[in-house]
Enzyme design. Structure first.
Site, PDB file in Angstrom:
ATOM      1  CG  LEU A  89      46.575  45.239  13.690  1.00 33.94           C
ATOM      2  CD1 LEU A  89      46.324  44.619  12.218  1.00 33.94           C
ATOM      3  CD2 LEU A  89      46.965  46.179  14.123  1.00 33.94           C
ATOM      4  NE  ARG A  90      42.559  48.963  20.469  1.00 36.76           N
ATOM      5  CZ  ARG A  90      41.881  48.030  21.208  1.00 36.76           C
ATOM      6  NH1 ARG A  90      41.056  46.616  21.443  1.00 36.76           N
ATOM      7  NH2 ARG A  90      42.825  48.169  22.504  1.00 36.76           N
ATOM      8  CG  ASP A 141      47.188  42.118  24.480  1.00 38.54           C
ATOM      9  OD1 ASP A 141      46.537  42.153  23.772  1.00 38.54           O
ATOM     10  OD2 ASP A 141      46.724  40.992  25.669  1.00 38.54           O
ATOM     11  CG  HIS A 192      42.896  52.002  24.631  1.00 39.89           C
ATOM     12  ND1 HIS A 192      41.568  51.275  24.319  1.00 39.89           N
ATOM     13  CD2 HIS A 192      43.158  50.311  25.427  1.00 39.89           C
ATOM     14  CE1 HIS A 192      41.295  50.244  24.605  1.00 39.89           C
ATOM     15  NE2 HIS A 192      42.391  49.774  25.337  1.00 39.89           N
TER      16      HIS A 192
END
Lengths: 312, 428
Positions: free
Chosen positions: B63-64, B305, B309
């Site tokens: 989820l960054r 996964d 980006h």
């Protein structure tokens, strides 16, 4: 005839007819190049930029002289002392060059596929002057030009390529080009330096230099990068030279009139003994001249695309 | 408030339900599953011709947040998850700061509570800072709310450290998820090693880089008799090693991802950075083996996964591009199209691999429609076809190699804790 693509990214996607056409054009260019007055108006009003992200002396000079001999305006950018060093993206750099009215961008880059990325984002023609381990198409074209000039044809010839195939963009471009032109390609190098599934490209891969050299019409020795030793890819230059170096003894396995080539610069005593490098049948110095002729041909053919002349 | 989902094909692994039923939700919980439930006083969703499934659970996503919010954050990531039919997601700890302590776990849980569209379960790090040197405070992580530990993105290189991590984590009954990659063998490879890497002149990552570490984890698990979960299995030999280990009774579970049963290394042709992922896309033979592993139960879980980006990290030279692809919004359609439609698995098996088993791995009370459980429900129309258009993804990032692909399986409704967040295919 006209080249299908606006760019020269590699020989992988080029047809045998196109390659033949470039080599034929280079023949004319060599005539100009070896004449007393090295000046043609072919690229008058055209602008060529070389964008080099890796050091290079001969390839860059070869392109630069090719441009100048044909009256183009040319400029150079290298990775130090420009926006490249400041971390600008390849696309942004490319667009900047494009917007200055550039007709051809000649790029050398350490990453495979970089010229392809650039070509997608600029209007200018892109010539790949070497990308990572992928291709170095102008080198392979000049190699094929040299072979054709000496042997009359490429078809049916047995060409041996010896050395570090894995890291070699010269080897890859030659494999694509030579197999398309009907030559028989055999390769040999240390097992750690042979790319996987190479046979699927239609070449023969041998583990000894003897097998690869047997009855060869042409042998191309590749430059050995000495620093590969540090990555445990081979034990020492001494051992490399013992098993894969070409000396006069080994050369006897090849045909009597075997043509000796090397993309340069030569590590004397490593890939080639000095006797072999300076042999009567060595074309290493002529390869350099032919490189300029091939690059003149390419610059001409690519800049001519889209003009009326292209219709012929 | 009562919600009635009528006439759908209800599947539940735990209770064994697999047929056309009405499903009643009351006060955020499943109140009953039967035929002919009286719609009086209920909000009604007509699920005729559609499947009604326990909400999908993703055991592996990124989820960054915190640290890389320009790629994704908890709000955008959970919107994307909801759109893809996921009601619970477990997010990996390679955040900045790394999720290796209580405060980051708490931050994620709090933000998810306030802004999340679906349930979020943090996965903690195995080692401090994901450095592979010292154990993270796994006990503290567990009590703060972490549902598993993993150094995902990086392997735990030291066998000794991995052994100790397994022993230590077993004390807290928390799953260890291993990213299997021998980084010495992978070296500076950027795609699968094989014919395509030779053609593209790119450095290859051999399948053996994954397989040698899968073998190590299996041996450690057998030796210690402690469970291990293998993340994103991508090669034929990995599948075979796990199949063999399971036969011997090794307590191993594993997952694969939709791209490993849908794409081969050839997707990298033309230097398409959207196909760059770690582990890399493999060969047709590997894809076939992964599919067989899914079919025979060797592979327990299908995880996304999901790895968002920014476009600037993908619109670069292939070797310099970031690894990973977004996956929430294509995972279920890919599973439907590539596995269910060709008859490789049933919808019930799909539910097992995308809901029931991941919930069990993570030890969360999800993945079932059993009366009394929280009403996390996914309704999907597996006959509806659509063309993938990454621009329309809810995710902040659009890095998908599936753009333009025609897939079956439209998420019609996603219900989280009894509240619809996606209705008639539209995020609310």
């Amino acid at each position: 005839m006209i080249l299908k693509s606006k760019d020269l990214l590699g020989l992988k996607d080029m047809s045998a007819e196109e390659i033949e056409y470039i080599l034929d054009t280079a023949k004319t260019m060599k005539y100009v190049l070896t004449s007393n007055s090295k000046r043609t108006p072919h690229l008058q009003g055209k602008s060529i930029v070389t964008l080099f992200y890796e050091n290079s002396t001969r390839t860059r000079l070869s392109f630069e002289l090719a441009s100048k001999y044909m009256s183009a305006s040319s400029a150079n950018i290298n990775s130090s002392g420009s926006s490249v060093a400041k971390g600008e993206s390849l696309i942004d750099t490319g667009k900047t060059i494009d917007m200055m009215g550039t007709d051809v961008i000649v790029i050398r880059h350490p990453q495979s596929g970089a010229p392809h990325l650039l070509a997608k984002h600029v209007k200018a023609s892109v010539i790949n002057a070497g990308d990572g381990m992928n291709e170095h198409p102008t080198q392979a074209l000049l190699d094929m030009f040299t072979i054709r000039e000496k042997k009359g044809t490429l078809k049916g010839l047995k060409v041996a390529i010896i050395g570090d195939i894995y890291h070699s963009r010269v080897a890859r471009s030659n494999i694509w080009g030579l197999t398309k032109m009907g030559a028989e390609v055999s390769l040999a190098g240390p097992a750690t330096l042979i790319p996987p599934k190479l046979e699927m490209t239609g070449v023969r891969v041998y583990s000894t230099v003897h097998e690869a050299l047997m009855d060869a019409d042409v042998v191309i020795a590749l430059r050995m990068q000495l620093e590969r030793q540090k990555k445990a890819l081979f034990p020492s230059i001494r051992e490399y030279s013992r098993f894969f170096g070409l000396d006069e003894n080994r050369l006897r396995l090849a045909k009597k009139d075997v043509l000796i080539m090397h993309p340069g610069p030569v590590n004397r005593g490593v890939e080639l003994s000095s006797a072999v490098a300076d042999h009567d049948q060595s074309a290493i110095n002529e390869q350099v001249t032919n490189g300029v002729a091939v690059r003149m041909a390419l610059l001409y053919l690519l800049t001519r695309r889209g003009t009326n002349e292209a219709a012929d | 408030m009562k919600l009635l989902i009528r006439n759908g094909h209800v599947i539940d692994v735990k209770t064994g339900i697999d047929g056309i039923y009405d499903l009643l939700v009351e006060n955020g919980r499943i109140a009953g599953i039967s035929t002919g439930i009286d719609p009086e006083g209920c909000e009604v969703i007509d699920a005729t011709g559609k499947y009604v499934l326990p909400g999908l659970v993703d055991a592996h996503c990124h989820l960054r947040d915190p640290g890389y919010e320009y790629k994704e954050d908890i709000e955008s990531g959970t919107r994307s998850a909801a759109k893809g039919g996921f009601t619970s997601v477990a997010c990996m700890p390679n955040t900045d700061p790394v999720t290796d302590n209580e405060s980051v776990v708490k931050y994620i849980l709090n933000k998810a509570k306030n802004e999340g569209y679906v349930n979020v379960y943090p996965i903690g790090a195995i080692t401090k800072g994901l450095k592979g040197e010292e154990l993270a405070e796994i006990g503290e992580l567990k009590f703060a709310g972490a549902v598993a530990v993993s150094d995902d993105g990086r392997p735990v290189k030291s066998s000794s450290l991995m052994k100790k991590a397994m022993q230590y984590a077993s004390m807290f009954d928390i799953a260890i998820i291993s990213h299997c990659e021998d980084t010495d063998l992978a070296e500076d490879g950027v795609m699968n090693e094989g014919y395509t890497s030779t053609v593209l002149g790119l450095k290859g990552i051999p399948a053996a880089a994954e397989e040698t570490m899968v073998a190590r984890e299996l041996i450690l698990s057998e030796y210690l008799d402690i469970p291990i979960h293998i993340a994103h299995v991508s090669t034929a030999l990995s599948v075979e090693l796990i199949r063999n280990a399971k036969k011997r009774g090794v307590r191993v579970t594993c997952e694969t991802c939709p791209h490993y049963f849908s794409l081969t290394e050839e997707a990298c042709m033309g230097y398409d950075t959207n196909a760059k992922v770690n582990p890399p896309l493999r060969t047709a033979r590997d894809v076939q083996a992964v599919i067989e592993g899914i079919a025979d139960g060797t592979i327990d879980i299908i995880a996304t996964d999901h790895a968002p980006h920014h476009i600037d990290e993908k619109r670069v030279e292939f070797s310099l591009a970031a690894n990973g692809m977004v996956g929430f919004e294509t995972a279920l359609p890919l599973a439907v199209t590539k596995l269910v439609k060709p008859g490789i698995i049933t919808m019930k098996k799909l539910v097992e691999k995308m809901s029931f088993n991941p919930a069990r791995l993570l030890g969360i009370s999800k993945g079932t429609l059993e009366p009394g459980s929280t009403a996390d429900i996914t309704i999907v129309d597996i006959d509806a076809k659509f063309t993938v258009d990454p621009v329309r993804f809810e995710s902040r990032s659009k890095n998908s190699p599936f753009g333009g692909m025609e897939l079956y399986g439209l998420v019609w409704c996603t219900i989280v804790n009894g509240r619809p967040v996606v209705s008639e295919g539209v995020l609310l």
